[in-house]
Structures are given as structure tokens and as C-alpha cells.
Design an enzyme around this catalytic site. Structure first.
Site, PDB file in Angstrom:
ATOM      1  N   GLY A  11      33.041 -51.578  44.986  1.00 42.77           N
ATOM      2  CA  GLY A  11      32.929 -52.100  43.626  1.00 42.77           C
ATOM      3  C   GLY A  11      31.537 -52.625  43.376  1.00 42.77           C
ATOM      4  O   GLY A  11      30.797 -52.946  44.310  1.00 42.77           O
ATOM      5  N   GLN A  12      31.181 -52.711  42.103  1.00 47.54           N
ATOM      6  CA  GLN A  12      29.851 -53.191  41.750  1.00 47.54           C
ATOM      7  C   GLN A  12      29.896 -53.807  40.363  1.00 47.54           C
ATOM      8  O   GLN A  12      30.590 -53.319  39.478  1.00 47.54           O
ATOM      9  CB  GLN A  12      28.831 -52.053  41.784  1.00 47.54           C
ATOM     10  CG  GLN A  12      27.389 -52.526  41.735  1.00 47.54           C
ATOM     11  CD  GLN A  12      26.432 -51.486  42.295  1.00 47.54           C
ATOM     12  OE1 GLN A  12      26.845 -50.424  42.756  1.00 47.54           O
ATOM     13  NE2 GLN A  12      25.147 -51.786  42.270  1.00 47.54           N
ATOM     14  N   GLY A  13      29.173 -54.894  40.182  1.00 46.58           N
ATOM     15  CA  GLY A  13      29.115 -55.562  38.888  1.00 46.58           C
ATOM     16  C   GLY A  13      27.834 -56.342  38.764  1.00 46.58           C
ATOM     17  O   GLY A  13      26.930 -56.239  39.610  1.00 46.58           O
ATOM     18  N   SER A  14      27.768 -57.150  37.707  1.00 41.34           N
ATOM     19  CA  SER A  14      26.546 -57.915  37.483  1.00 41.34           C
ATOM     20  C   SER A  14      26.316 -58.953  38.577  1.00 41.34           C
ATOM     21  O   SER A  14      25.193 -59.381  38.815  1.00 41.34           O
ATOM     22  CB  SER A  14      26.614 -58.605  36.125  1.00 41.34           C
ATOM     23  OG  SER A  14      27.763 -59.426  36.048  1.00 41.34           O
ATOM     24  N   PHE A  15      27.393 -59.378  39.270  1.00 41.25           N
ATOM     25  CA  PHE A  15      27.255 -60.353  40.346  1.00 41.25           C
ATOM     26  C   PHE A  15      26.595 -59.749  41.573  1.00 41.25           C
ATOM     27  O   PHE A  15      25.984 -60.439  42.375  1.00 41.25           O
ATOM     28  CB  PHE A  15      28.632 -60.898  40.739  1.00 41.25           C
ATOM     29  CG  PHE A  15      29.541 -59.866  41.342  1.00 41.25           C
ATOM     30  CD1 PHE A  15      29.528 -59.626  42.712  1.00 41.25           C
ATOM     31  CD2 PHE A  15      30.396 -59.137  40.542  1.00 41.25           C
ATOM     32  CE1 PHE A  15      30.356 -58.663  43.272  1.00 41.25           C
ATOM     33  CE2 PHE A  15      31.233 -58.185  41.094  1.00 41.25           C
ATOM     34  CZ  PHE A  15      31.213 -57.942  42.457  1.00 41.25           C
ATOM     35  N   ARG A  17      27.619 -56.625  44.646  1.00 40.92           N
ATOM     36  CA  ARG A  17      28.466 -55.528  45.120  1.00 40.92           C
ATOM     37  C   ARG A  17      29.700 -56.068  45.845  1.00 40.92           C
ATOM     38  O   ARG A  17      29.695 -57.179  46.376  1.00 40.92           O
ATOM     39  CB  ARG A  17      27.681 -54.630  46.076  1.00 40.92           C
ATOM     40  CG  ARG A  17      26.473 -53.949  45.476  1.00 40.92           C
ATOM     41  CD  ARG A  17      25.860 -52.979  46.478  1.00 40.92           C
ATOM     42  NE  ARG A  17      25.425 -53.644  47.708  1.00 40.92           N
ATOM     43  CZ  ARG A  17      25.036 -53.003  48.810  1.00 40.92           C
ATOM     44  NH1 ARG A  17      25.039 -51.672  48.824  1.00 40.92           N
ATOM     45  NH2 ARG A  17      24.639 -53.664  49.884  1.00 40.92           N
ATOM     46  N   ASP A 125      39.618 -64.963  33.682  1.00 44.42           N
ATOM     47  CA  ASP A 125      39.373 -63.521  33.570  1.00 44.42           C
ATOM     48  C   ASP A 125      40.511 -62.742  34.225  1.00 44.42           C
ATOM     49  O   ASP A 125      40.281 -61.815  35.001  1.00 44.42           O
ATOM     50  CB  ASP A 125      38.033 -63.161  34.205  1.00 44.42           C
ATOM     51  CG  ASP A 125      37.527 -61.783  33.743  1.00 44.42           C
ATOM     52  OD1 ASP A 125      38.023 -61.286  32.713  1.00 44.42           O
ATOM     53  OD2 ASP A 125      36.650 -61.220  34.406  1.00 44.42           O
TER      54      ASP A 125
END
Length: 511
Positions: A11-15, A17, A125
Site C-alpha cells: 500500500g502507499q499513501g501520502s503518509f 508506504r 476515517d
């Protein structure tokens, strides 16, 4: 990182990986969250690990350890090998889940949510992408990067980090939110499990927001029971105080006898007493069990006769969340935990009486036109923002949580800002930028052509009176959080340049 080998990125996001790693010392696989550390927000980023470490429950992703290396914070958690709930829903490809499966998963999610709410934590969230499955049938709540740890049971929440499809009406109204805002998101997940699509779909921000706040809910497929339909409607009530708490969901009505069946014997033996204590609801003083008249008097019901008639004629729009002195789920769990399943008289545990809540303001029943005005000319794309995203997960604890007086924006403000706005990927984003994007609001479970006619008229969203009806159960507990910057609409105006030219950024992605 010396003790871990990275197997792949999951997974990957603004935070940062999410990694699947192998711990060499134990030969076990774990999920590892890699968060970029900024010098200005190092302490804040560490708080997600602190919060997660405190959550010990079979339906919450378990914390293993955390450490820092080369400018990153690494949080090691258990790996859920069944993927997330969003992936599982999409794999159905239109084939409906059996109701028993839905209820089993949903009860486990409720148990996890109830656990964090009992500890004065708001997740903020909750969505199907943040609910994880295992191959042995367990369901676990994860991703606490947006969560807040509260120091008081009664305080107002002022900022919101979430996903537009799951944002409750009070947020669009620029009003404070509390644990019942998490319940709204929980209701959206239940709807998705039943219908395999989002409960509200539209091709404009205006209609999406109006539908969330006052539009009718498209009925569930005929396969499902009337009680399940009513449960969804109760959780998607516009007024937060009319939504049941997680405790109420678990200990009253049709879900209560199913709770022990959703937990394997090992979990009941290990967590039975904890779960039993968490799903208790305080009984008002001088109230005898099984005496419905005393219940009504204790709860201040003005018209007992009309209430009896309403109970007898209850249809799909209502759930069985009556105020009673006993909880079927609690009794069954207690017997199982004590190893005496046939016992009919379990020992009473001490009940914790919630402090009296201050008078709650009456919520007006019109649509959130102020927010729609404020976002009128904005477009939405998947891009990350801002300091809150850059600093990774965060938990903020406040020592004082005084209630405030809230001033609503003029009805025209948000509608004006949202006029002519394009929508794209609102499931994953909360970013406002200058116009130019094509497409419409399309989440992972959206239909190929998202039309406002799915759950309302294209030009006018009809008001659904049923969503404004209060619950019969008035014995419930709300808690809220506080923040130093209460007015997110004003911040929105600054970012989009409302009044000073075309827009800019507002909020970022919470993957």
C-alpha cells in the site's frame, strides 16, 4: 530494519508506504507502516504508534513494535492476509453476500469500534478500505493515522480528516462531530456490504452533499431482511444524537444474540470479560428489569400509549434498540467466558454510569447550503496536501475540552464555492484545486454512470422525513473532541481563494 526483510509494497499513501515484511528472528510476516518524519512534527507522528499500542482487542489490528531509522518512523503490525474489505466487496462483481456473512463481519467491526470509543478515541476515517480481513474469518479495524485521543468524554470535534463518501452531515454543516460521526461511517460500510455500492452517488458536489444530509437512502436488495434495512437507516440518521452508539448496536435488538456466535471460543475465553464489560449500558436508577412502563418513565417519554403503538407497528425503518435492563449478548458472553453455558443467572458486574450530558442543541433540518456555497468553483483530484498529511499519522490529546458556541456559515457560502465544480476520485481525496479536471465523483463502488437519479432527482434532492425521526432509545452516550481551530469552512475559503480569485488546496488524501 536489521531484523526485517521487505517482501513487497502492499500500500502507499501520502503518509508513506505500507510494506509486507518478514521478521527474521521469528520467521513471521508482518505489515509495516513507513512514515516520513518531519522535524517540525516528529512528536506528532509518533503518537499513532502510541495510540495503536494501547489498543488490544481481537477486532483491531495488533501492534507489534515501532522504531525510527533514517528519518522514518516504522510501525510494525499484524498482517491481515485476507486484504481489506473494499477489495473483498469489489471481488464479488455484483454477487451479493449472504446476510449471515454480512452480520458476522459487521458485528466484529462494531466490537472494534466500540473498544476504541470506550477509550475516548475517535477513528475519524472509518471506511471499507481501513477494515481488514484474515483467512480464518476475523475482521479487524486498522489505520489509526487520523484518530484522536481525548482527555474528556464531553468535548467538541472541530477538524475532520476523512473521505467524502463517508463524511457525515454534521461535517458538511460545519458543526462539531463526535463518536456518532464514526457510527455514520459504520453505516456506510454496512450499506456497501449489502448493496455492493456507496449509499449516496451523484455527479456534483451539491447533490452529493444534499443527498448525504437529507436525501432518501436507496433500498437494500430484496434478499435482505427488514431488520437489516432498518439498521442501516438508524445509523444514517442526520442528527448524530439519533444514531445508536456502538454499545447500543451490540447489546440491544437483533444483533445482541449474534455477538457470541461471531467470536470463536478462544477469543471468548481470552477477551470475554473485556467484551462483556464494554457492551454494557448503564441502567437508570430505580428501574426494574423487564418493566417497560418504568423504562419509559425513567427516560422521560411523554406519551407511553403512543410509544406502545409505535413499537407494535414498527416496520423496516426501525431497529430493535429498546431500553432494557438486560443484554442478551452480555449474558451469553458471560456464560461462555465463565465456562458455564447453561447458567441462567450470571453474576452481575458493576455498571458504570455515564456522567450527565449537557443540553444538546437542536439540529436544523435544512441542507448544508453553506458548505456547498463555499466549494462552488472548486474541483477535486487525487493529490495530497499539506502539513497534516506530510507528518503522517497523528494523535492529539487535549487537557481541556470546554463546550463552545458554534456559529454557522451563511447558507450561500459553500454553495457558491461549489458551483460548477468538477468531481474526481472523491473516495480517496479531499483536495481542492483550480478548475480543469474532467469526470465526476467516482469511488471504487460507484456505478459506471453515476447519476443523481440513483437516490434522488437530478435537479432537486427530495427530503426524506424518515431520516429526521429520533430513535426511541434516549439512554445513550455521546462523546466529542476538541481542537483549537474549529472553523474548517473559513480555512477552506483561504485555501481555495474564495473572494480573492480561483481556488487552491484544502485537504489531502487519507489513503
Amino acid at each position: 530494519m536489521d531484523n526485517y526483510t521487505v517482501l513487497r509494497v502492499i500500500g502507499q499513501g501520502s503518509f508513506g508506504r505500507a510494506l509486507l515484511v518478514l521478521q527474521e528472528s521469528s520467521n513471521q510476516t508482518f505489515a509495516m507502516k513507513e512514515i516520513r518524519l518531519l522535524k517540525s512534527d516528529t512528536q506528532t507522528s509518533r503518537k499513532e504508534a502510541v495510540l495503536l499500542a494501547k489498543m488490544k482487542h481481537p477486532n483491531i489490528v495488533a501492534f507489534k513494535e515501532s522504531f525510527e531509522a533514517e528519518g522514518y518512523l516504522y510501525i510494525v503490525m499484524e498482517y491481515c492476509d485476507g486484504g481489506d474489505l473494499m477489495q473483498r466487496i469489489k471481488q464479488q462483481k455484483g454477487k451479493l453476500f449472504p446476510e449471515d456473512t454480512i452480520l458476522n463481519w459487521f458485528i466484529q467491526i462494531c466490537l472494534g469500534v466500540n473498544h476504541i470509543h470506550k477509550r475516548r478515541v475517535l477513528h475519524r476515517d472509518i471506511k471499507s478500505k481501513n477494515v481488514f480481513l484474515t483467512h480464518n474469518g476475523k475482521v479487524k479495524l486498522g489505520d489509526f493515522g487520523s484518530a484522536r485521543l481525548l482527555s474528556s468524554p464531553m468535548a467538541f470535534a472541530c477538524t475532520y480528516v476523512g473521505t467524502p463518501y463517508y463524511v457525515p452531515p454534521e461535517i458538511w454543516e460545519n458543526l462539531p462531530y463526535n463518536n456518532k460521526s464514526d457510527i455514520w461511517s459504520l453505516g456506510c460500510i454496512l450499506y456497501e456490504l449489502c448493496a455492493l455500492k456507496h449509499p449516496f452517488q451523484a455527479n456534483s458536489w451539491k447533490n452529493l452533499i444534499l443527498k448525504i444530509c437529507q436525501g432518501p437512502i436507496h433500498p437494500l436488495p430484496a434478499l435482505y431482511s427488514c431488520k437489516l434495512q432498518g439498521l442501516v437507516k438508524q445509523m444514517l440518521k442526520r442528527n448524530p444524537s439519533h444514531r445508536p452508539s456502538a454499545t447500543t448496536l451490540l447489546c440491544r435488538g437483533s444483533l445482541a444474540p449474534l455477538v457470541p456466535k461471531c467470536l470463536p471460543p478462544q477469543i471468548i475465553r481470552e477477551y470475554g470479560e473485556q467484551i462483556l464489560d464494554e457492551i454494557k449500558i448503564s441502567t437508570p436508577k430505580n428501574m426494574k428489569k423487564q418493566d417497560s412502563n418504568r423504562v419509559r418513565r425513567a427516560l422521560g417519554e411523554a406519551n407511553s400509549a403512543s410509544m406502545q403503538e409505535e413499537e407494535r407497528g414498527r416496520k423496516c425503518s426501525h431497529t430493535e434498540l429498546e431500553s432494557t435492563g438486560t443484554t442478551p449478548a452480555g449474558n451469553a458472553l458471560e456464560r461462555a467466558a465463565r465456562g458455564n453455558p447453561e447458567s441462567g443467572n450470571p453474576q452481575e458486574h458493576g455498571r458504570h454510569t455515564s456522567p450527565a450530558s449537557p443540553h444538546r442543541p437542536w439540529w436544523e433540518r435544512h441542507g448544508p447550503s453553506s458548505n456547498v456555497e463555499a466549494l462552488e468553483k472548486a474541483s477535486i483530484l487525487t493529490s495530497s496536501f499539506t502539513a497534516e498529511d506530510d507528518r503522517g499519522g497523528s494523535v492529539i490529546k487535549y487537557e481541556e475540552n470546554a463546550r463552545r458556541q458554534w456559529v454557522r456559515e451563511p447558507p450561500e457560502a459553500l454553495l457558491s464555492m461549489l458551483k460548477d465544480a468538477d468531481l474526481s476520485q472523491a473516495f480517496q481525496t479531499y483536495t481542492i484545486y483550480r478548475p480543469g479536471a474532467e469526470g465526476f465523483l467516482k469511488g471504487p463502488l460507484s456505478e459506471d454512470t453515476a447519476s443523481d437519479s440513483v437516490d434522488g432527482d437530478l435537479d432537486s434532492v427530495m427530503l426524506d422525513p424518515e431520516r429526521f425521526e429520533p430513535r426511541l432509545d434516549e439512554e445513550d452516550t455521546d462523546f466529542e473532541e476538541d481542537n483549537e481551530n474549529p472553523d474548517w469552512v473559513s480555512e477552506l475559503k483561504k485555501h481555495v481563494g474564495y473572494g480573492d480569485g480561483p481556488g487552491g488546496q484544502l485537504l489531502g488524501e487519507r489513503a
